[in-house]
Write an enzyme that holds these catalytic residues in place. Structure first.
Site, mmCIF file in Angstrom:
data_model
loop_
_atom_site.group_PDB
_atom_site.id
_atom_site.type_symbol
_atom_site.label_atom_id
_atom_site.label_comp_id
_atom_site.label_asym_id
_atom_site.label_seq_id
_atom_site.Cartn_x
_atom_site.Cartn_y
_atom_site.Cartn_z
ATOM 1 N N CYS A 127 1.607 -20.954 41.486
ATOM 2 C CA CYS A 127 2.593 -21.571 40.525
ATOM 3 C C CYS A 127 2.364 -23.213 40.863
ATOM 4 O O CYS A 127 2.751 -23.867 39.817
ATOM 5 C CB CYS A 127 4.038 -21.223 41.193
ATOM 6 S SG CYS A 127 4.609 -19.540 40.473
ATOM 7 N N CYS A 209 5.089 -15.927 33.374
ATOM 8 C CA CYS A 209 3.885 -15.378 33.201
ATOM 9 C C CYS A 209 3.828 -13.754 33.147
ATOM 10 O O CYS A 209 4.548 -13.213 33.769
ATOM 11 C CB CYS A 209 2.953 -15.841 34.361
ATOM 12 S SG CYS A 209 2.748 -17.833 34.410
ATOM 13 N N CYS A 212 3.521 -11.749 36.186
ATOM 14 C CA CYS A 212 4.640 -12.067 37.152
ATOM 15 C C CYS A 212 6.048 -11.657 36.700
ATOM 16 O O CYS A 212 7.127 -12.062 37.039
ATOM 17 C CB CYS A 212 4.452 -13.381 37.629
ATOM 18 S SG CYS A 212 3.011 -13.823 38.408
ATOM 19 N N CYS A 238 10.516 -20.254 41.555
ATOM 20 C CA CYS A 238 8.907 -20.586 41.660
ATOM 21 C C CYS A 238 9.008 -21.981 42.191
ATOM 22 O O CYS A 238 7.947 -22.451 42.351
ATOM 23 C CB CYS A 238 8.399 -20.421 40.094
ATOM 24 S SG CYS A 238 9.227 -21.713 39.066
HETATM 25 S S1 SF4 Z 1 4.310 -17.072 37.544
HETATM 26 FE FE1 SF4 Z 1 2.407 -15.790 38.493
HETATM 27 S S2 SF4 Z 1 0.576 -16.321 37.174
HETATM 28 FE FE2 SF4 Z 1 2.400 -17.721 36.685
HETATM 29 S S3 SF4 Z 1 1.676 -19.629 37.882
HETATM 30 FE FE3 SF4 Z 1 3.337 -18.201 39.056
HETATM 31 S S4 SF4 Z 1 1.929 -16.956 40.506
HETATM 32 FE FE4 SF4 Z 1 0.756 -17.964 38.589
#
Ligand code: SF4
Length: 250
Positions: A127, A209, A212, A238
């Site tokens: 992230c 994403c 996720c 996040c």
């Molecule tokens: S949501 Fe998942 S894929 Fe997207 S940046 Fe965060 S960890 Fe990486």
């Protein structure tokens, strides 16, 4: 997952009138933000339901506000589709920020494409590289930014207000939809024929994403479709908007 036992975000919400008072208040806040900070004001759009409402409001009433988005490289196709639909409908110029290629190459070479499933530390690293660093770059010259956050979305957003000092980025933060309910968001989308992410019709209230984000069942926390494998750790954010808080472990 039993599809007959789940409802979409949209069918859960009873059709009610679009709340004109809240629309007026949001437009006033957008205008205040633009008056005080444009052109150093940025709307960071992720094309969720709240964000497409803001795109519609900005396009109609305050088109001087710059719109940016983060392409993490792992977004669902449906997000690219709604991005293009908004570009076309509103004639928008959307600035897209990508992660640093060398950082992604190093991370993926070292830990794999799906490193985030292996540990919280890995997920935070991904992230940070794919989302937080590009957002920092996008906001590096801004004095204020706009988000589509709503208070009722998560426990971690209960104390948020319409205008905040963002200590992390060191700039002002405006949340014009902070008081809106989910029903009001969807009523606005329907009433104004606003393009929206098709994944919302497949039981995804919160879309990030692709690897996720997942669909949820009736009664689940709307944020439980994000990083669901970390639920025992209680992580719900996040890092873009709030410090992660502990939420009840199911
Ligand atoms: S949501 Fe998942 S894929 Fe997207 S940046 Fe965060 S960890 Fe990486």
């Amino acid at each position: 997952m039993q599809k007959d036992k789940i409802q979409t975000v949209q069918t859960e919400t009873a059709p009610t009138k679009v709340n004109q008072d809240k629309i007026n208040a949001s437009v006033s806040l957008l205008q205040q933000a633009a008056d005080e900070y444009a052109p150093d004001l940025v709307f960071a759009c992720s094309f969720g339901a709240e964000d497409v409402v803001l795109i519609d409001l900005i396009s109609r009433y305050v088109p001087s506000i710059s719109i940016i988005t983060l392409d993490t490289g792992r977004l669902p196709q449906a997000t690219y589709d709604v991005m293009d639909a908004c570009r076309e409908k509103y004639g928008l110029n959307i600035q897209v920020y990508f992660p640093d290629a060398a950082d992604v190459e190093h991370m993926v070479s070292e830990s794999g494409l799906n490193l985030f499933y292996k540990s919280v530390e890995n997920r935070k690293r991904c992230c940070a590289i794919r989302k937080i660093q590009p957002l920092k770059r996008a906001l590096s010259t801004a004095q204020a930014w706009l988000t589509g956050l709503r208070r009722e979305q998560a426990d971690s957003r209960q104390d948020m207000t319409a205008v905040e000092d963002d200590a992390y980025f060191g700039i002002k933060k405006f949340n014009p939809l902070i008081e809106w309910t989910e029903s009001e968001v969807w009523n606005y989308i329907r009433a104004n024929d606003v393009p929206y992410n098709a994944l919302h019709d497949q039981h995804y209230p919160s879309i990030g994403c692709e690897p996720c984000s997942r669909a949820i069942s009736v009664g689940e926390d709307p944020r439980s479709g994000r990083w669901w494998w970390e639920r025992e750790d209680g992580v719900a954010e996040c890092g873009l908007h709030a410090s992660p808080i502990k939420r009840p472990v199911k």
